[in-house]
Every structure is written in structure tokens, then in C-alpha cells.
Design a protein around this motif. Sequence first.
Motif, PDB file in Angstrom:
ATOM      1  N   HIS A   1      15.746  14.800  18.410  1.00 53.42           N
ATOM      2  CA  HIS A   1      14.695  15.532  17.776  1.00 53.42           C
ATOM      3  C   HIS A   1      13.641  14.350  16.919  1.00 53.42           C
ATOM      4  O   HIS A   1      14.081  13.703  16.405  1.00 53.42           O
ATOM      5  CB  HIS A   1      15.269  16.413  16.687  1.00 53.42           C
ATOM      6  N   THR A   2      12.361  14.767  17.194  1.00 51.38           N
ATOM      7  CA  THR A   2      11.360  13.616  16.876  1.00 51.38           C
ATOM      8  C   THR A   2      10.382  14.355  15.966  1.00 51.38           C
ATOM      9  O   THR A   2      10.168  15.485  15.964  1.00 51.38           O
ATOM     10  CB  THR A   2      10.671  12.957  17.892  1.00 51.38           C
ATOM     11  N   ILE A   3       9.814  13.573  15.266  1.00 55.03           N
ATOM     12  CA  ILE A   3       8.458  14.160  14.356  1.00 55.03           C
ATOM     13  C   ILE A   3       7.491  12.780  14.874  1.00 55.03           C
ATOM     14  O   ILE A   3       7.866  11.699  14.330  1.00 55.03           O
ATOM     15  CB  ILE A   3       8.856  14.170  12.893  1.00 55.03           C
ATOM     16  N   ASP A   4       6.445  13.221  15.043  1.00 58.92           N
ATOM     17  CA  ASP A   4       5.394  11.921  15.083  1.00 58.92           C
ATOM     18  C   ASP A   4       3.978  12.733  14.711  1.00 58.92           C
ATOM     19  O   ASP A   4       3.948  13.931  14.189  1.00 58.92           O
ATOM     20  CB  ASP A   4       5.202  11.209  16.432  1.00 58.92           C
ATOM     21  N   ARG A   5       2.709  12.139  14.970  1.00 63.61           N
ATOM     22  CA  ARG A   5       1.473  12.494  14.495  1.00 63.61           C
ATOM     23  C   ARG A   5       1.245  13.911  15.147  1.00 63.61           C
ATOM     24  O   ARG A   5       0.354  14.681  14.784  1.00 63.61           O
ATOM     25  CB  ARG A   5       0.243  11.623  15.046  1.00 63.61           C
ATOM     26  N   ASP A   6       2.111  14.289  16.329  1.00 56.81           N
ATOM     27  CA  ASP A   6       1.581  15.639  16.829  1.00 56.81           C
ATOM     28  C   ASP A   6       2.641  16.537  16.428  1.00 56.81           C
ATOM     29  O   ASP A   6       2.641  17.731  16.801  1.00 56.81           O
ATOM     30  CB  ASP A   6       1.970  15.382  18.388  1.00 56.81           C
ATOM     31  N   GLY A   7       3.455  16.284  15.500  1.00 54.70           N
ATOM     32  CA  GLY A   7       4.461  17.341  14.888  1.00 54.70           C
ATOM     33  C   GLY A   7       5.856  17.151  15.462  1.00 54.70           C
ATOM     34  O   GLY A   7       6.260  15.954  15.993  1.00 54.70           O
ATOM     35  N   ALA A   8       6.820  18.029  15.554  1.00 53.93           N
ATOM     36  CA  ALA A   8       8.157  18.111  15.775  1.00 53.93           C
ATOM     37  C   ALA A   8       8.256  18.571  17.115  1.00 53.93           C
ATOM     38  O   ALA A   8       7.724  19.442  17.812  1.00 53.93           O
ATOM     39  CB  ALA A   8       9.028  19.010  14.850  1.00 53.93           C
TER      40      ALA A   8
ATOM     41  N   ARG B   1      10.143  18.020   7.122  1.00 51.04           N
ATOM     42  CA  ARG B   1       9.656  19.162   7.902  1.00 51.04           C
ATOM     43  C   ARG B   1       9.153  19.990   7.212  1.00 51.04           C
ATOM     44  O   ARG B   1       8.049  20.637   7.610  1.00 51.04           O
ATOM     45  CB  ARG B   1      10.816  19.550   8.901  1.00 51.04           C
ATOM     46  N   GLU B   2       9.591  20.487   5.988  1.00 51.92           N
ATOM     47  CA  GLU B   2       8.965  21.644   5.237  1.00 51.92           C
ATOM     48  C   GLU B   2       7.714  21.209   4.636  1.00 51.92           C
ATOM     49  O   GLU B   2       6.577  21.853   4.614  1.00 51.92           O
ATOM     50  CB  GLU B   2       9.971  22.098   4.067  1.00 51.92           C
ATOM     51  N   ALA B   3       7.515  19.792   4.450  1.00 55.08           N
ATOM     52  CA  ALA B   3       6.478  19.357   3.914  1.00 55.08           C
ATOM     53  C   ALA B   3       5.154  19.404   4.900  1.00 55.08           C
ATOM     54  O   ALA B   3       4.234  19.680   4.676  1.00 55.08           O
ATOM     55  CB  ALA B   3       6.530  18.039   3.075  1.00 55.08           C
ATOM     56  N   ILE B   4       5.638  19.102   6.139  1.00 52.48           N
ATOM     57  CA  ILE B   4       4.746  19.083   7.353  1.00 52.48           C
ATOM     58  C   ILE B   4       4.284  20.476   7.608  1.00 52.48           C
ATOM     59  O   ILE B   4       3.056  20.655   7.659  1.00 52.48           O
ATOM     60  CB  ILE B   4       5.505  18.520   8.611  1.00 52.48           C
ATOM     61  N   ARG B   5       5.086  21.348   7.563  1.00 50.53           N
ATOM     62  CA  ARG B   5       4.932  22.876   7.923  1.00 50.53           C
ATOM     63  C   ARG B   5       3.696  23.149   6.650  1.00 50.53           C
ATOM     64  O   ARG B   5       2.934  23.861   6.985  1.00 50.53           O
ATOM     65  CB  ARG B   5       6.004  23.638   7.608  1.00 50.53           C
ATOM     66  N   ALA B   6       3.828  22.924   5.554  1.00 51.99           N
ATOM     67  CA  ALA B   6       3.096  23.261   4.291  1.00 51.99           C
ATOM     68  C   ALA B   6       1.939  22.449   4.143  1.00 51.99           C
ATOM     69  O   ALA B   6       0.916  23.157   3.931  1.00 51.99           O
ATOM     70  CB  ALA B   6       3.784  23.037   2.918  1.00 51.99           C
TER      71      ALA B   6
ATOM     72  N   PRO C   1      -0.255  16.999   8.889  1.00 47.77           N
ATOM     73  CA  PRO C   1      -0.030  15.656   9.050  1.00 47.77           C
ATOM     74  C   PRO C   1      -0.222  14.801   7.994  1.00 47.77           C
ATOM     75  O   PRO C   1       0.517  13.665   7.795  1.00 47.77           O
ATOM     76  CB  PRO C   1      -1.239  15.226  10.103  1.00 47.77           C
ATOM     77  N   VAL C   2      -0.813  15.201   6.744  1.00 51.90           N
ATOM     78  CA  VAL C   2      -0.887  14.224   5.610  1.00 51.90           C
ATOM     79  C   VAL C   2       0.724  14.008   5.178  1.00 51.90           C
ATOM     80  O   VAL C   2       1.049  12.744   4.570  1.00 51.90           O
ATOM     81  CB  VAL C   2      -1.529  14.796   4.485  1.00 51.90           C
ATOM     82  N   ALA C   3       1.577  14.963   5.354  1.00 56.52           N
ATOM     83  CA  ALA C   3       2.925  14.454   4.707  1.00 56.52           C
ATOM     84  C   ALA C   3       3.779  13.562   5.762  1.00 56.52           C
ATOM     85  O   ALA C   3       4.517  12.774   5.229  1.00 56.52           O
ATOM     86  CB  ALA C   3       3.968  15.794   4.722  1.00 56.52           C
ATOM     87  N   TYR C   4       3.298  13.407   6.871  1.00 54.80           N
ATOM     88  CA  TYR C   4       3.689  12.564   7.869  1.00 54.80           C
ATOM     89  C   TYR C   4       3.362  11.200   7.480  1.00 54.80           C
ATOM     90  O   TYR C   4       3.946  10.200   7.503  1.00 54.80           O
ATOM     91  CB  TYR C   4       3.819  12.915   9.144  1.00 54.80           C
ATOM     92  N   ALA C   5       1.958  11.231   7.435  1.00 55.38           N
ATOM     93  CA  ALA C   5       1.418  10.024   6.835  1.00 55.38           C
ATOM     94  C   ALA C   5       1.899   9.442   5.662  1.00 55.38           C
ATOM     95  O   ALA C   5       2.048   8.085   5.413  1.00 55.38           O
ATOM     96  CB  ALA C   5      -0.063  10.472   6.736  1.00 55.38           C
TER      97      ALA C   5
END
Length: 243
Positions: A53-60, A152-157, A160-164
Motif C-alpha cells: 500500500h503506497t501514498i505519494d503525490r498522486d494519492g493512495a 490518510r485521513e489528513a490527505i482526504r481532508a 496533497p498539502v498533508a503529504y507535503a
Amino acid sequence: MTQSTPRFPGAVAVSDLQVYDWEAVDGLCGGSPHLHTASSEGYVVTGGSGAVHTIDRDGAAIHPLGEGSVLWFSPGTVHRLVNHGNLRLLVVMQNGGLPEAGDAVLTFPATVLADPDEYARAAALPPGSEEQRADAARRRRDLAMTGYLELREAIRARGPVAYAELLERAARLVRPRVAQWRDTWEASVAAETARTRAQLDALAAGQAGAMAGASVRRAEPDAGSRRFGMCGRLRTWDFTEEI
């Protein structure tokens, strides 16, 4: 120009990984989510089945794994190995020496990532019996899962800023180690690049170059039981014994 003690090709690190079958809070079995800050990582699946399972700039995303699968990803990719049954991998790490020196950052909660001392305590596996170390590795995995699910929840909310923000926290954590990493990289990967450049120059001049010092080396597996890694039990090799 000779090469009497060749490095493993590409100056990479190789390990045999048996992925944890411990169930996590979301009901899936597997290892600790984390990312690498400077090194790409590759998987060659040698047995069993599962997914990464991955998370990157394009999402999960979810990438199925089965025997014979080959998959790799670049620095900054959050990855979590999930074991569907007896998942075993040959792991190939770029920049052999850097991942072992702390290139990986576990996805602990943001409050832990913001405190280097707290992060170091959470990431360490204290000495003890096999059972004690297994318990510590499982607690570490569970804390990384807590942060991973929060991410994951932060990215949904927030997108991409949460991933950054995670990448920035990771960069701040490893910054004090970069000078040491640079020395390791110069003595291994950069040296291998320079050796190849010199060999191409020699061949272009019609000379044998490094071929004149051809040799073979054997790697012996590290003694003792498999180590408790982030994603599973690791078997590594000692690249010191020459045939």
C-alpha cells in the motif's frame, strides 16, 4: 586500474524479507509504514502473496504482489507491506549503507515526528529476548500504523498539502545525518560511478583497465536469527569474504 575487491553490483544493499503476519488495527497483517528520504527500493517477490500500500503525490494506491512480481518506488513514497499469506521478498535498496544509517522514516504521529528525541525512542528496538524484541517491533509497527491512518485521513481532508507536510517533517528529522550519509555515498555509489567512467575511458583506448584485476567474492549470511526489520524478519549478507 584494477578492482581486486569488487562491490556488489551497483553498490546496492540486498536482504531476504519474511513479511510480518501480525494483524494490525485495520485487520490487515503486515509491516510498519514508512518512507525513505534518499534511496529507491525494489521488491522481487520470491513466495506467497500480498500487496504494498503506497501514498505519494498522486494519492493512495494498492499494488498486488505475488510470486515473481517486481515493483520499485522512489524516495518519499510511503509504503506498507501487507501479507496475505507467507509473503517473502528479495529487497534491493539503492545506496547500500544509507538505509541502514537511518534513511527510513516511520509514519509515526505528527507529534512524534516533530520531536527527534521522541522519534528516536519510538523507532529503537531495545536488546532482549526474541519474544521481547518481537513485542517491541510490534508496538513500533502499531505506532507507525496510528500515524499512517492519521495521514490518510489528513490527505482526504486537506489533499496533497498533508503529504507535503510529512515529507518536510521527514527531511527535518534526517538532516543531522546527511553529512555522514554523504561520506558513505562518496565511498560507495560515487566511487562505483567513477570506476565505471574510468573503465569506459580505458576501453575506448583499447585497454583492459579494470578487467586486469578481475575477481569473485562470496557473501555469507549474517550469523544468528533473522533481524526484526520494519516490515518483517530480515536476513542480510556480509560482503567481506573473498573466494
